[in-house]
Design an enzyme around this catalytic site. Structure first.
Site, PDB file in Angstrom:
ATOM      1  CG  ASP A 151      -2.206  -0.985   1.122  1.00 32.12           C
ATOM      2  OD1 ASP A 151      -1.899  -1.784   0.116  1.00 32.12           O
ATOM      3  OD2 ASP A 151      -2.622  -1.281   2.242  1.00 32.12           O
ATOM      4  N   GLY A 152       1.981   1.342   0.621  1.00 27.68           N
ATOM      5  CA  GLY A 152       2.874   2.599   0.845  1.00 27.68           C
ATOM      6  C   GLY A 152       3.423   2.757  -0.380  1.00 27.68           C
TER       7      GLY A 152
END
Length: 85
Positions: free
Chosen positions: A74-75
């Site tokens: 996600d990052g």
């Protein structure tokens, strides 16, 4: 209508540099090359992975490609999205 992407930008965050990610990235590159799609990578990806494909500056990420493919979590996805706008 069967439309193909003409250019793909590959993005992997620096701290994701490990063998599994490298293997995934190289398999992805082989697949895209077989599809005759132009591939470029951002500067950070080129500094950590030996891919032998052209790189481009981050400020060009939102302008140069039809599609950005992010390898990571996600990052990494959020980081690529920030660069693309």
């Amino acid at each position: 209508m069967n439309k193909k992407f003409k250019r793909v930008i590959l993005y992997v965050r620096q701290h994701r540099a490990n063998q599994d990610v490298s293997d995934s990235l190289h398999r992805l590159i082989l697949f895209l090359q077989k599809q005759k799609i132009e591939i470029v990578q951002d500067i950070e990806t080129s500094s950590k992975f030996d891919t032998n494909i052209p790189s481009l500056p981050r400020e060009s990420m939102g302008n140069e490609g039809d599609l950005i493919i992010v390898v990571g979590g996600d990052g990494s996805l959020l980081s690529a999205a920030r660069m693309a706008i």
